[in-house]
Design a protein around this motif. Structure first.
Motif, PDB file in Angstrom:
ATOM      1  N   LYS A 147       0.792  -0.820  -0.074  1.00 53.62           N
ATOM      2  CA  LYS A 147       0.290  -0.431  -0.501  1.00 53.62           C
ATOM      3  C   LYS A 147       1.023   1.343   0.334  1.00 53.62           C
ATOM      4  CE  LYS A 147      -4.261  -1.254  -0.524  1.00 53.62           C
ATOM      5  NZ  LYS A 147      -4.537  -0.611  -1.214  1.00 53.62           N
TER       6      LYS A 147
ATOM      7  N   GLU B 110       2.296   2.207  -3.215  1.00 51.82           N
ATOM      8  CA  GLU B 110       1.527   2.197  -3.885  1.00 51.82           C
ATOM      9  C   GLU B 110       1.245   0.789  -5.394  1.00 51.82           C
ATOM     10  OE1 GLU B 110       1.749   6.642  -5.233  1.00 51.82           O
ATOM     11  OE2 GLU B 110       0.981   6.786  -2.746  1.00 51.82           O
TER      12      GLU B 110
ATOM     13  N   GLY C 284      -0.495  -2.086  -6.439  1.00 51.46           N
ATOM     14  CA  GLY C 284      -1.998  -2.229  -6.453  1.00 51.46           C
ATOM     15  C   GLY C 284      -2.879  -2.716  -8.745  1.00 51.46           C
TER      16      GLY C 284
ATOM     17  N   ALA D 231      -4.046  -6.351  -1.751  1.00 45.03           N
ATOM     18  CA  ALA D 231      -3.408  -5.023  -2.560  1.00 45.03           C
ATOM     19  C   ALA D 231      -4.135  -4.510  -3.873  1.00 45.03           C
ATOM     20  CB  ALA D 231      -2.480  -5.280  -2.258  1.00 45.03           C
TER      21      ALA D 231
END
Ligand SMILES: *Cc1c(COP(=O)(O)O)cnc(C)c1O
Length: 365
Positions: A69, A72, A74, A96
């Motif tokens: 997370k 970043e 994802g 995620a």
């Protein structure tokens, strides 16, 4: 004679009076979430791993998830890892929003760095090497691939607190290190717990917020977060254990060395490279007669386990990835032949002798 695979009671009894004193101290302080006990453990853990920062989290899976997370990673991203691991290595990638891309292992149970380049696409963002059994992955090779393709490296060091590679400790060899303090890990608390290490101040500051609802103070929320903190009591207990961890890890290495020398002509045993100091979270032997040997050991009072009998790519949860038997031949053949023997600092000499003598009495023909 009975040799249990784990015995948490022995360590508890050894530490009991110190643990009770800490329970009382934290109890009287009235601070059960965050506070001094957690900050102290975080400083000690960062020193221990040789990183600038450490953060206590609710569990090891959260360490992996929050690392992804914070970086970043994802939706639409791919993360490379090994299917020979505990399931959390893969589900946290999925949680995620990213896609795990599996790579086969080498016979030391860890990811094969030579097989990574072929799988890199424009979507690849990170590699999660898993230091399985407490042996650090060949991180020079991992970091070289990562550098070449601009990938981030997140260590799944859940099984390797204190393990060394070229004089550096697990957790200090990538961008972020993720540890589990689950009771069955080499530093286990009395419930769930996790730890994350990094040298990167920006990542540290971000996860500091993410683990505490995204709050920057009591009332102001800067980003949507999570609730994933290591309890003050567990942090206090972890501090007591961290002081002893080097000694415990050495004892595990001594047991591993005893097993290796005694068993090497009977079964496949793990060897250490000159530049590594594994902590032997597990001592994993291999034999084509694994199932029969396991039954024989059980019959003679020796408890064993298999880590892990079903490779992640063959789990039902992974069905949508459309993997099949044969995709990762090394991992699959390991799954059929490996066996974990009892290994923990409190294992007595007579017990490890019993393990060895029993294996020697087994008919391998
Ligand atoms: C234990 C473990 C985890 C997960 O840790 P938890 O604290 O149980 O969430 C992740 N990866 C590996 C390799 C583990 O052994």
């Amino acid at each position: 004679m009975k040799v249990p695979f784990v015995s948490l009671e022995r360590q508890y009894l050894e530490l009991r009076s110190e643990l009770i004193a800490e329970f009382d101290r934290v109890g009287r302080s009235g601070i059960y979430i965050m506070g001094e006990a957690l900050e102290r453990f975080e400083r000690e853990a960062a020193d221990f791993c040789g990183t600038r920062f450490a953060l206590g989290l609710a569990n090891g899976s959260d360490a992996l998830f929050l690392a992804l997370k914070a970086l970043e990673i994802g939706c639409g991203d791919e993360v490379i890892t090994c299917p020979n691991s505990f399931i959390a290595t893969a589900w946290t990638i999925v949680a995620a929003g990213a896609t795990p891309i599996f790579v086969d292992a080498k016979d030391d149970y860890n990811i094969d760095p030579d097989k990574i380049s072929n799988l890199i696409t424009s979507k690849t963002r990170a590699i999660i090497p898993v230091h399985l059994t407490g042996r650090v992955v060949d991180m020079d090779a991992i970091n070289a691939v990562a550098k070449k393709y601009g990938l981030l490296v997140i260590e799944d060091a859940a099984q390797a607190l204190g393990a060394e590679y070229k004089n550096k400790r697990a957790g200090s060899l990538g961008m972020v290190g993720c540890f589990s303090l689950h009771p069955l890990k080499n530093l286990g608390v009395y419930g769930d717990g996790g730890l994350l290490t990094t040298d990167n101040e920006e990542i540290y500051r971000k996860i500091l917020k993410l683990r505490n609802h995204g709050l920057i103070n009591r009332d102001e929320c800067e980003l949507w977060g999570y609730n994933s903190r290591l309890d003050s009591l567990q942090a206090a207990f972890a501090s007591i254990k961290l002081k002893r961890l080097d000694q415990w890890n050495s004892r595990n290495r001594a047991i591993a060395s005893f097993y290796r020398n005694a068993l090497k002509s009977y079964v496949w045993v793990p060897y250490d490279k000159s530049y590594e100091k594994p902590i032997y979270h597990n001592f994993v032997i291999r034999t084509p007669k694994r199932d029969a040997l396991r039954k024989f050991l059980d019959h003679h009072g020796v408890e064993t386990r298999i880590h892990y009998p079903i490779p992640i790519h063959l789990q039902r949860s992974a069905q949508k990835m459309k993997h099949k038997r044969g995709d990762f031949p090394v991992v699959e053949s390991l799954a059929e032949t490996m066996l974990s023997l009892p290994i923990y600092p409190e294992l007595r000499d007579d017990e490890m002798h019993h393990v060895v003598e029993t294996i020697k009495n087994f008919n391998f023909n």
